[in-house]
Design a protein around this motif. Structure first.
Motif, PDB file in Angstrom:
ATOM      1  N   ALA A  41       0.825  -1.206   0.000  1.00  0.00           N
ATOM      2  CA  ALA A  41       0.000   0.000   0.000  1.00  0.00           C
ATOM      3  C   ALA A  41       0.858   1.254   0.000  1.00  0.00           C
ATOM      4  CB  ALA A  41      -0.916  -0.002   1.232  1.00  0.00           C
ATOM      5  N   GLU A  42       1.905   1.252   0.835  1.00  0.00           N
ATOM      6  CA  GLU A  42       2.757   2.439   0.926  1.00  0.00           C
ATOM      7  C   GLU A  42       3.531   2.679  -0.367  1.00  0.00           C
ATOM      8  OE1 GLU A  42       6.264   4.349   3.743  1.00  0.00           O
ATOM      9  OE2 GLU A  42       5.024   2.705   4.497  1.00  0.00           O
ATOM     10  N   ILE A  43       4.059   1.611  -0.957  1.00  0.00           N
ATOM     11  CA  ILE A  43       4.779   1.749  -2.232  1.00  0.00           C
ATOM     12  C   ILE A  43       3.855   2.359  -3.289  1.00  0.00           C
ATOM     13  CG2 ILE A  43       5.777   0.452  -4.161  1.00  0.00           C
ATOM     14  CD1 ILE A  43       6.869  -1.517  -2.002  1.00  0.00           C
ATOM     15  N   ALA A  44       2.640   1.839  -3.374  1.00  0.00           N
ATOM     16  CA  ALA A  44       1.682   2.351  -4.361  1.00  0.00           C
ATOM     17  C   ALA A  44       1.285   3.789  -4.054  1.00  0.00           C
ATOM     18  CB  ALA A  44       0.454   1.451  -4.409  1.00  0.00           C
ATOM     19  N   HIS A  47       4.043   6.066  -5.009  1.00  0.00           N
ATOM     20  CA  HIS A  47       4.087   6.154  -6.470  1.00  0.00           C
ATOM     21  C   HIS A  47       3.016   7.131  -6.965  1.00  0.00           C
ATOM     22  CE1 HIS A  47       4.614   4.663 -10.619  1.00  0.00           C
ATOM     23  NE2 HIS A  47       3.305   4.870 -10.709  1.00  0.00           N
ATOM     24  N   TRP A  48       1.809   7.031  -6.399  1.00  0.00           N
ATOM     25  CA  TRP A  48       0.713   7.934  -6.784  1.00  0.00           C
ATOM     26  C   TRP A  48       1.092   9.383  -6.494  1.00  0.00           C
ATOM     27  CZ3 TRP A  48      -2.426  11.414  -4.205  1.00  0.00           C
ATOM     28  CH2 TRP A  48      -3.600  11.796  -4.850  1.00  0.00           C
ATOM     29  N   ILE A  49       1.731   9.621  -5.352  1.00  0.00           N
ATOM     30  CA  ILE A  49       2.141  10.974  -4.969  1.00  0.00           C
ATOM     31  C   ILE A  49       3.232  11.490  -5.894  1.00  0.00           C
ATOM     32  CG2 ILE A  49       3.323  12.300  -3.157  1.00  0.00           C
ATOM     33  CD1 ILE A  49       1.857  10.382  -1.143  1.00  0.00           C
ATOM     34  N   ALA A  50       4.211  10.634  -6.189  1.00  0.00           N
ATOM     35  CA  ALA A  50       5.392  11.060  -6.951  1.00  0.00           C
ATOM     36  C   ALA A  50       5.107  11.257  -8.437  1.00  0.00           C
ATOM     37  CB  ALA A  50       6.522  10.047  -6.775  1.00  0.00           C
ATOM     38  N   HIS A  51       4.173  10.482  -8.984  1.00  0.00           N
ATOM     39  CA  HIS A  51       3.984  10.490 -10.439  1.00  0.00           C
ATOM     40  C   HIS A  51       2.697  11.166 -10.882  1.00  0.00           C
ATOM     41  CE1 HIS A  51       6.974   7.298  -9.842  1.00  0.00           C
ATOM     42  NE2 HIS A  51       7.408   7.643 -11.044  1.00  0.00           N
ATOM     43  N   GLY A  52       1.998  11.787  -9.937  1.00  0.00           N
ATOM     44  CA  GLY A  52       0.795  12.500 -10.336  1.00  0.00           C
ATOM     45  C   GLY A  52      -0.428  11.608 -10.284  1.00  0.00           C
ATOM     46  N   PRO A  53      -1.615  12.202 -10.285  1.00  0.00           N
ATOM     47  CA  PRO A  53      -2.850  11.432 -10.134  1.00  0.00           C
ATOM     48  C   PRO A  53      -3.008  10.334 -11.184  1.00  0.00           C
ATOM     49  CG  PRO A  53      -3.287  13.777  -9.895  1.00  0.00           C
ATOM     50  CD  PRO A  53      -1.862  13.639 -10.370  1.00  0.00           C
ATOM     51  N   ASN A  54      -3.354   9.156 -10.702  1.00  0.00           N
ATOM     52  CA  ASN A  54      -3.714   8.017 -11.541  1.00  0.00           C
ATOM     53  C   ASN A  54      -4.957   7.421 -10.897  1.00  0.00           C
ATOM     54  OD1 ASN A  54      -4.119   5.484 -12.626  1.00  0.00           O
ATOM     55  ND2 ASN A  54      -1.947   4.948 -12.688  1.00  0.00           N
TER      56      ASN A  54
END
Length: 217
Positions: A41-44, A47-54
């Motif tokens: 969950a934390e990795i994902a 990733h969501w925070i770093a790469h923009g909304p998905n």
């Protein structure tokens, strides 16, 4: 391997021994698996925070945090019950393994939190530690209100037969960062805080009982 297969494959680890995973055995319990769900969950989330909304990621992220919390609560309940039995509890609560198995055959966060509160109250802990802290209780109630059955963050459609319905029938704009950050803190507090504290309690309880037996008491 042709070009298409290579494109579909995950990158291979740098060293061959990193290709091996180990699971099972005596060390695998709900808390160990809860840690895995929490890390995924934390990795994902990062990733969501770093790469923009998905918008495909938030619901699976919530599911992984929720399942980590559910498994941690179940481990805490079993451990607290075991500690109460070791202390000689003989009250109205049935703490037998069979009853625990029956009681934990649920995905309902509120029921699990209520059960943990009852079992913490049976232990020789400082009074404030005999209940889930108010902020965590608030977050657990929110989680239960959003997904009481463990299905809402898992499927697009929930329920059966005439009760079958969309899990999220109305499109919403949600401040996902604020929401998931609170869930992230709750999951880490339960797994790293409550579980660690109860593990230490269980250890010293066992040490004390063994010392008393050795002394002939």
């Amino acid at each position: 391997m042709d070009e298409a297969e290579n494109w579909l494959s995950l990158p291979r680890p740098q060293w061959s021994h990193h290709e091996i995973a180990i699971w099972g055995g005596a060390s695998e319990d709900d808390l160990a698996i809860a840690n895995g769900y929490l890390e995924v969950a934390e990795i994902a989330a990062r990733h969501w925070i770093a790469h923009g909304p998905n918008d495909f990621l938030p619901i699976p992220i919530l599911y992984n945090y929720r399942h980590s919390i559910e498994l941690t609560l179940k481990w805490l309940i079993r451990t607290a019950a075991g500690c109460a039995v070791q202390e000689g509890y003989g009250g109205p609560e049935d703490l037998s393994p069979a009853k625990l198995d029956e009681r934990l055959r649920t995905h309902n966060i509120r029921k699990l939190a209520d059960c943990l509160n009852r079992y913490l109250a049976l232990l020789d802990l400082p009074k404030p530690e005999r209940r889930i802290d108010p902020e965590s209780w608030k977050q657990l109630n929110w989680l239960d209100s959003e997904d009481a059955t463990g299905e809402t963050f898992r499927y697009a459609v929930v329920g059966h037969g005439p009760h079958r319905a969309a899990a999220r029938p109305v499109q919403q704009n949600v401040n996902f960062y604020e929401l998931v950050n609170e869930l992230h803190k709750l999951a880490h507090l339960l797994w790293g805080g409550y579980a660690s504290h109860l593990s230490v309690y269980e250890y010293w309880q066992t040490e004390y009982i063994e010392e008393m037996r050795a002394a002939g008491y």
